[in-house]
Design an enzyme around this catalytic site. Structure first.
Site, PDB file in Angstrom:
ATOM      1  N   ASP A 202     -75.600 -68.732  75.005  1.00 54.46           N
ATOM      2  CA  ASP A 202     -76.591 -69.671  74.465  1.00 54.46           C
ATOM      3  C   ASP A 202     -76.471 -69.718  72.949  1.00 54.46           C
ATOM      4  OD1 ASP A 202     -79.173 -71.241  75.299  1.00 54.46           O
ATOM      5  OD2 ASP A 202     -79.719 -70.121  73.483  1.00 54.46           O
ATOM      6  N   ASN A 210     -80.473 -79.270  65.339  1.00 53.17           N
ATOM      7  CA  ASN A 210     -80.840 -80.665  65.611  1.00 53.17           C
ATOM      8  C   ASN A 210     -81.864 -81.184  64.614  1.00 53.17           C
ATOM      9  OD1 ASN A 210     -79.172 -81.282  67.780  1.00 53.17           O
ATOM     10  ND2 ASN A 210     -80.635 -80.571  69.322  1.00 53.17           N
ATOM     11  N   ASP A 219     -74.360 -82.089  68.644  1.00 54.25           N
ATOM     12  CA  ASP A 219     -73.238 -82.324  69.564  1.00 54.25           C
ATOM     13  C   ASP A 219     -71.953 -81.707  69.028  1.00 54.25           C
ATOM     14  OD1 ASP A 219     -74.839 -83.674  71.313  1.00 54.25           O
ATOM     15  OD2 ASP A 219     -74.175 -85.691  70.729  1.00 54.25           O
ATOM     16  N   GLU A 246     -77.471 -76.466  75.327  1.00 52.18           N
ATOM     17  CA  GLU A 246     -76.623 -75.640  74.459  1.00 52.18           C
ATOM     18  C   GLU A 246     -76.169 -74.363  75.168  1.00 52.18           C
ATOM     19  OE1 GLU A 246     -80.915 -74.342  73.564  1.00 52.18           O
ATOM     20  OE2 GLU A 246     -79.837 -76.144  74.207  1.00 52.18           O
TER      21      GLU A 246
END
Length: 331
Positions: A202, A210, A219, A246
């Site tokens: 993770d 973000n 991304d 993610e």
């Protein structure tokens, strides 16, 4: 005599009708003189030549023949004349009055061979191959189209398979395919008493990436992490997948928990060391991951779902105890 003549005339009429109905043009050559006794009138008519033009060409039919076909026709004639073949057959193109090439075929035999296998009367028929050649060209064109369509269909099937089994952003296996592979590997490991380890990876504090740099940056970070994982796993028998968002997974057949932990630490170190370059903003940002590792034989029975759950608990412990680290299932 009159009766005999009547039978001969009747035979000639019947022969003419048969030839007209079948589209054949009868011909005969005198091999001793090279003279064309009769024939090819229908061929010259089909080619569009007037009677006076026919007379000029009939003794030298090769002057109307396509240069690429002359040698083949002469070879077929010579082989039959020499007795190497039981019949003569050839296909060739003749130039019509408009200058176009038209396909014909000849079939013939020497019908009066003597004891030395020599003959004088070379008789046969000539007929158009235009319809057959047109069908052949149409069939070839159809086969070409079918081959192209089959190739396109194969490419589409490959693309559908890719879309069905791989994540579009990272090109790693997707969750659906991961579950299929996981079930298969669990059955194999149990059947052959093999190691099977599993990682959950993770990205730490992904929401901050973000919120700070935008979803495109997020991304790019996901793709970069996937690439770093693939680079580290290139020497392993492993399947990297995107579990969602993610989060990534790694299936490690035949690898113990200790071996998987070592690989996980390599991934963790590589990502933390290099960070992620964001071309849209022209800078690198720090990125780390937390990883949970579990082995099938250490979770006390169960299947792939239980293995995922064990790795998830180990991942939770890695995040709870400070992130940017690897934790293993305590079993």
């Amino acid at each position: 005599m009159q009766k005999l003549l009547t039978k001969q005339v009747l035979f000639e009429h019947r022969l003419k009708i048969a030839l007209e109905a079948s589209g054949l043009d009868l011909w005969e050559n005198d091999l001793s003189t090279g003279e064309i006794i009769f024939g090819l009138s229908k061929v010259f008519d089909q080619l569009g030549y007037a009677s006076q033009e026919t007379a000029a060409y009939i003794d030298d039919i090769f002057s109307l023949m396509h240069p690429d076909d002359i040698a083949t026709v002469k070879l077929a004639v010579n082989r039959h004349v020499e007795g190497e073949t039981s019949r003569y057959y050839s296909e060739f193109r003749l130039r019509n009055q408009a200058g176009e090439w038209v396909w014909f075929a000849n079939y013939g035999k020497i019908i009066d061979r003597d004891e030395n296998n020599r003959g004088h009367r070379f008789t046969g028929v000539c007929f158009s191959l235009e319809e057959q050649m047109r069908y052949k060209e149409e069939l070839n064109a159809l086969n070409t189209r079918l081959a192209t369509q089959n190739e396109q269909l194969e490419q589409m099937n490959k693309e559908l398979h890719r879309l069905a089994n791989y994540d579009a952003l990272t090109n790693t296996v997707n969750r659906r395919r991961l579950m299929e592979l996981g079930l298969e590997e669990v059955e194999r490991a149990k059947h052959f008493n093999l190691h099977l380890s599993f990682m959950l990876i993770d990205i730490d504090f992904f929401k901050i990436i973000n919120d700070t740099w935008g979803h495109l940056a997020g991304d790019q970070a996901i793709k970069a992490v996937a690439q770093r994982c693939e680079d580290t796993l290139k020497d392993q028998i492993a399947t990297l997948g995107r579990f969602g968002g993610e989060e990534f997974t790694v299936l490690l057949p035949s690898l113990s928990q200790e071996g998987a932990e070592a690989v996980a630490n390599q991934i963790c170190t590589c990502i933390a060391k290099e960070g992620v370059w964001l071309p849209d903003i022209g800078q690198a940002i720090p990125v780390t991951v937390s990883i949970g590792v579990a082995e099938l034989s250490r979770i006390g029975g169960g299947g792939f779902s239980e293995l995922i759950d064990a790795a998830d608990k180990a991942l939770y412990e890695a995040k709870r105890s400070g992130r940017n680290k690897v934790c293993t299932h305590p079993g």
